[in-house]
Write a protein that holds these residues in place. Structure first.
Motif, mmCIF file in Angstrom:
data_model
loop_
_atom_site.group_PDB
_atom_site.id
_atom_site.type_symbol
_atom_site.label_atom_id
_atom_site.label_comp_id
_atom_site.label_asym_id
_atom_site.label_seq_id
_atom_site.Cartn_x
_atom_site.Cartn_y
_atom_site.Cartn_z
ATOM 1 N N ARG A 172 -2.808 -2.342 16.201
ATOM 2 C CA ARG A 172 -3.366 -1.529 15.129
ATOM 3 C C ARG A 172 -2.330 -0.506 14.679
ATOM 4 N NH1 ARG A 172 -4.643 3.514 17.036
ATOM 5 N NH2 ARG A 172 -4.713 3.739 19.318
ATOM 6 N N ALA A 173 -2.580 0.080 13.540
ATOM 7 C CA ALA A 173 -1.706 1.148 13.056
ATOM 8 C C ALA A 173 -2.036 2.443 13.799
ATOM 9 C CB ALA A 173 -1.896 1.335 11.562
ATOM 10 N N TYR A 174 -1.034 3.253 14.088
ATOM 11 C CA TYR A 174 -1.242 4.512 14.809
ATOM 12 C C TYR A 174 -1.404 5.693 13.855
ATOM 13 C CZ TYR A 174 -0.138 2.118 19.144
ATOM 14 O OH TYR A 174 -0.180 1.270 20.222
ATOM 15 N N TRP A 175 -0.929 5.554 12.637
ATOM 16 C CA TRP A 175 -1.046 6.627 11.663
ATOM 17 C C TRP A 175 -2.200 6.345 10.715
ATOM 18 C CZ3 TRP A 175 4.723 7.409 9.789
ATOM 19 C CH2 TRP A 175 5.495 7.817 10.889
ATOM 20 N N ASP A 176 -2.900 7.390 10.366
ATOM 21 C CA ASP A 176 -4.018 7.274 9.423
ATOM 22 C C ASP A 176 -3.498 7.613 8.014
ATOM 23 O OD1 ASP A 176 -6.425 7.017 8.208
ATOM 24 O OD2 ASP A 176 -7.233 8.946 8.904
ATOM 25 N N GLU A 177 -3.124 6.584 7.248
ATOM 26 C CA GLU A 177 -2.523 6.781 5.931
ATOM 27 C C GLU A 177 -3.446 6.269 4.828
ATOM 28 O OE1 GLU A 177 1.980 6.291 5.786
ATOM 29 O OE2 GLU A 177 1.430 4.821 7.302
ATOM 30 N N GLU A 178 -3.403 6.941 3.691
ATOM 31 C CA GLU A 178 -4.172 6.525 2.526
ATOM 32 C C GLU A 178 -3.318 5.610 1.640
ATOM 33 O OE1 GLU A 178 -7.309 7.079 1.569
ATOM 34 O OE2 GLU A 178 -7.726 8.129 3.462
ATOM 35 N N GLU A 230 0.813 -1.221 0.000
ATOM 36 C CA GLU A 230 0.000 0.000 0.000
ATOM 37 C C GLU A 230 0.847 1.271 0.000
ATOM 38 O OE1 GLU A 230 -0.213 -2.458 2.084
ATOM 39 O OE2 GLU A 230 -2.246 -3.265 2.179
ATOM 40 N N GLY A 231 2.156 1.131 0.283
ATOM 41 C CA GLY A 231 3.032 2.304 0.306
ATOM 42 C C GLY A 231 2.969 3.083 1.606
#
Length: 264
Positions: free
Chosen positions: A36-42, A24-25
């Motif tokens: 869970r992931a801590y950063w909200d990335e697109e 996903e990059g």
């Protein structure tokens, strides 16, 4: 460079391991201990699409790359006859299926030949002692080296198809021109025995190593070359101008004749 390294990862023997968010990059690196992931990335959808186009089809062929029995690593000799250590070249086989992988791990252009494998240790069948041996590329791909055999194959990266003379592969090797971080996975190898009219020899000479979208369409071009030559002589700007002028003269003469008859 990433896709060159990723291509090597999925085409080397063994199990490839992808990291969290790699496809996903995502920038954040997290492991199994994270719930869970801590950063909200697109997601980078262009990156995902490129994986789908170039990497995932190779994963579907992992059976071709996973084994070591037919794996060979090759030296890449440049124009000066020196081994370029920045270029990785190796082949593998599974039953009658073959693959040749080439990757230039440097930000510079290079070109050269792949002919013989790196020396590796094996047991001598007669006395059991270990010795170093090398194999040719045609050994690695299990190709017939008779003079009337040709090999057609496809580049997974570009989807272009190629043809090479088997005897040339045996005597000279495989020539390739590589750009910066260039990578190729050649698959779908099939051997063709040339006919009495040497159509495939003509095709190989006509292409001169170039890749085409469809090798059999290119073969038809070779068949139709004599007709294309005649048409190209007939259909050109000068000839069309002469045809147009001749037609205009005839048409105008006919109109003049018709007007003269009406006046009479």
């Amino acid at each position: 460079k990433y896709f060159g390294i990723c291509t090597m990862m999925v085409t080397m023997p063994g199990l490839p391991m992808f990291g969290h968010g790699q496809i996903e990059g995502f920038t954040e690196k997290y492991g199994m201990e994270y719930s869970r992931a801590y950063w909200d990335e697109e997601p980078d959808y262009n990156l995902i699409k490129r994986h789908e186009r170039e990497i995932f089809p190779l994963l579907h062929k992992k059976y071709l790359f996973a084994g070591v029995d037919n794996f060979l690593l090759y030296d890449f000799f440049d124009d000066y006859g020196k081994v370029n250590e920045d270029v990785f070249a190796y082949s593998n086989r599974y039953d009658e299926k073959r693959a040749l992988v080439i990757y230039n791990n440097r930000n510079s252009q290079t070109k050269g030949w792949i002919k013989s494998s790196v020396a590796y240790s094996t047991k001598n069948e007669s006395d059991g002692k270990r010795m170093l041996i090398q194999k040719t590329l045609t050994d690695g791909l299990n190709l017939n080296t008779a003079d009337n055999y040709f090999t057609i194959f496809k580049d997974n990266t570009t989807n272009l198809e190629y043809i090479r003379h088997n005897r040339e592969l045996f005597e000279k090797g495989f020539f390739i021109d590589l750009g910066s971080y260039d990578y190729h996975v050649f698959i779908d190898f099939q051997e063709i025995r040339d006919n009495e009219k040497r159509h495939y020899a003509s095709l190989a000479s006509y292409l001169g190593g170039r890749g085409v979208s469809n090798i059999y369409d290119a073969l038809n071009e070779v068949f139709l070359q004599p007709i294309h030559g005649i048409l190209s002589e007939l259909i050109n700007p000068d000839m069309l101008k002469r045809f147009t002028e001749a037609y205009d003269n005839i048409f105008l003469n006919k109109q003049k004749t018709a007007s003269d008859k009406l006046l009479d």
